[in-house]
Design a protein around this motif. Structure first.
Motif, PDB file in Angstrom:
ATOM      1  N   UNK A  85       2.605  44.138 -27.040  1.00 17.15           N
ATOM      2  CA  UNK A  85       2.990  44.367 -25.705  1.00 17.15           C
ATOM      3  C   UNK A  85       4.506  44.485 -26.048  1.00 17.15           C
ATOM      4  N   UNK A  86       5.413  43.971 -26.531  1.00 17.06           N
ATOM      5  CA  UNK A  86       6.957  43.778 -26.714  1.00 17.06           C
ATOM      6  C   UNK A  86       7.065  45.304 -27.242  1.00 17.06           C
ATOM      7  N   UNK A  87       6.234  45.702 -28.164  1.00 12.11           N
ATOM      8  CA  UNK A  87       6.684  47.067 -28.784  1.00 12.11           C
ATOM      9  C   UNK A  87       6.427  48.097 -27.621  1.00 12.11           C
ATOM     10  N   UNK A  91       9.599  50.542 -26.528  1.00 14.67           N
ATOM     11  CA  UNK A  91       9.327  52.126 -26.544  1.00 14.67           C
ATOM     12  C   UNK A  91       9.499  52.731 -25.232  1.00 14.67           C
ATOM     13  N   UNK A  92       9.778  51.849 -24.199  1.00 12.29           N
ATOM     14  CA  UNK A  92      10.109  52.162 -22.752  1.00 12.29           C
ATOM     15  C   UNK A  92       8.732  52.663 -22.180  1.00 12.29           C
ATOM     16  N   UNK A  93       7.634  52.112 -22.780  1.00 13.72           N
ATOM     17  CA  UNK A  93       6.335  52.359 -21.973  1.00 13.72           C
ATOM     18  C   UNK A  93       5.868  51.138 -21.375  1.00 13.72           C
ATOM     19  N   UNK A  98       3.307  46.187 -19.584  1.00 16.74           N
ATOM     20  CA  UNK A  98       2.904  45.204 -18.398  1.00 16.74           C
ATOM     21  C   UNK A  98       1.775  44.809 -18.336  1.00 16.74           C
ATOM     22  N   UNK A  99       0.821  45.899 -18.365  1.00 23.20           N
ATOM     23  CA  UNK A  99      -0.631  45.639 -18.471  1.00 23.20           C
ATOM     24  C   UNK A  99      -1.244  44.692 -19.662  1.00 23.20           C
ATOM     25  N   UNK A 127       7.838  39.927 -19.076  1.00 21.00           N
ATOM     26  CA  UNK A 127       7.124  40.461 -17.929  1.00 21.00           C
ATOM     27  C   UNK A 127       7.895  40.348 -16.732  1.00 21.00           C
ATOM     28  N   UNK A 128       8.690  39.453 -16.588  1.00 22.81           N
ATOM     29  CA  UNK A 128       9.781  39.375 -15.428  1.00 22.81           C
ATOM     30  C   UNK A 128      10.739  40.627 -15.598  1.00 22.81           C
ATOM     31  N   UNK A 129      11.012  40.580 -16.765  1.00 22.22           N
ATOM     32  CA  UNK A 129      12.214  41.615 -17.009  1.00 22.22           C
ATOM     33  C   UNK A 129      11.639  43.081 -16.791  1.00 22.22           C
ATOM     34  N   UNK A 130      10.535  43.233 -16.886  1.00 20.29           N
ATOM     35  CA  UNK A 130       9.704  44.583 -16.993  1.00 20.29           C
ATOM     36  C   UNK A 130       9.495  44.838 -15.315  1.00 20.29           C
ATOM     37  N   UNK A 131       9.122  43.936 -14.753  1.00 20.51           N
ATOM     38  CA  UNK A 131       8.874  43.887 -13.491  1.00 20.51           C
ATOM     39  C   UNK A 131       9.990  44.305 -12.483  1.00 20.51           C
ATOM     40  N   UNK A 132      11.159  43.943 -12.974  1.00 21.60           N
ATOM     41  CA  UNK A 132      12.686  44.264 -12.367  1.00 21.60           C
ATOM     42  C   UNK A 132      12.939  45.436 -12.979  1.00 21.60           C
ATOM     43  N   UNK A 133      12.719  45.732 -13.882  1.00 21.37           N
ATOM     44  CA  UNK A 133      12.845  47.262 -14.073  1.00 21.37           C
ATOM     45  C   UNK A 133      12.126  48.499 -13.620  1.00 21.37           C
ATOM     46  N   UNK A 134      10.893  48.071 -13.510  1.00 27.56           N
ATOM     47  CA  UNK A 134       9.938  48.904 -12.718  1.00 27.56           C
ATOM     48  C   UNK A 134      10.356  49.016 -11.319  1.00 27.56           C
TER      49      UNK A 134
END
Length: 149
Positions: A85-87, A91-93, A98-99, A127-134
């Motif tokens: 998941x981290x990878x 890779x900006x996916x 998140x899934x 996950x929290x960081x990704x949610x902020x980015x999205x």
């Protein structure tokens, strides 16, 4: 030196570099490595910025040491899930990442006993960081859509 010759040298150097990089990535991940060897090679690939190769090592580990056949490797499988998941995030996916983080965190929420705490803690943070980015990307898309009208 003439610009044409310089250009040719640059192109040749770039092609040579590309060949070296491509030759250092194996077409197949070898089987029969120990769990530790899979993780070491995955980490080395990740450290070198070769995220797809790193992911391939983690996935091959999971294929070679599935939890149902190797219950002693359950913790490593959980860590592999986190690393994959981290990878994706690296890779900006981020939607896929998140899934994957959500699926991992569902294991913890299901009450599965004695899971290692590290992947859960780290997955929640990323996950929290990704949610902020999205959320930021979504608001920027909405903002650019309004200004374009």
């Amino acid at each position: 030196m003439k610009p044409q010759k310089l250009f040719k040298l640059v192109v040749i150097a770039a092609l040579a570099s590309l060949l070296l990089v491509c030759s250092s990535v194996p077409d197949e991940i070898e089987e029969g490595l120990t769990p530790m060897e899979y993780f070491q090679r995955a980490q080395e690939a990740s450290d070198g910025g070769r995220y797809a190769l790193s992911m391939a090592y983690y996935e091959k580990f999971q294929e070679q040491y599935p939890e149902d056949q190797y219950p002693e490797e359950r913790d490593r499988n959980v860590w592999a899930e986190y690393e994959i998941a981290l990878l994706y995030h690296k890779m900006d996916k981020n939607r896929i990442a998140l899934e994957r983080f959500e699926a991992l965190l569902e294991r913890y929420e299901s009450g599965e006993p004695d899971l290692p705490e590290g992947p859960r803690i780290l997955a929640e943070k990323v996950k929290a960081r990704i949610e902020e980015i999205l959320a930021t990307e979504l608001s920027e898309e909405e903002g650019s859509g309004e200004s374009g009208e």
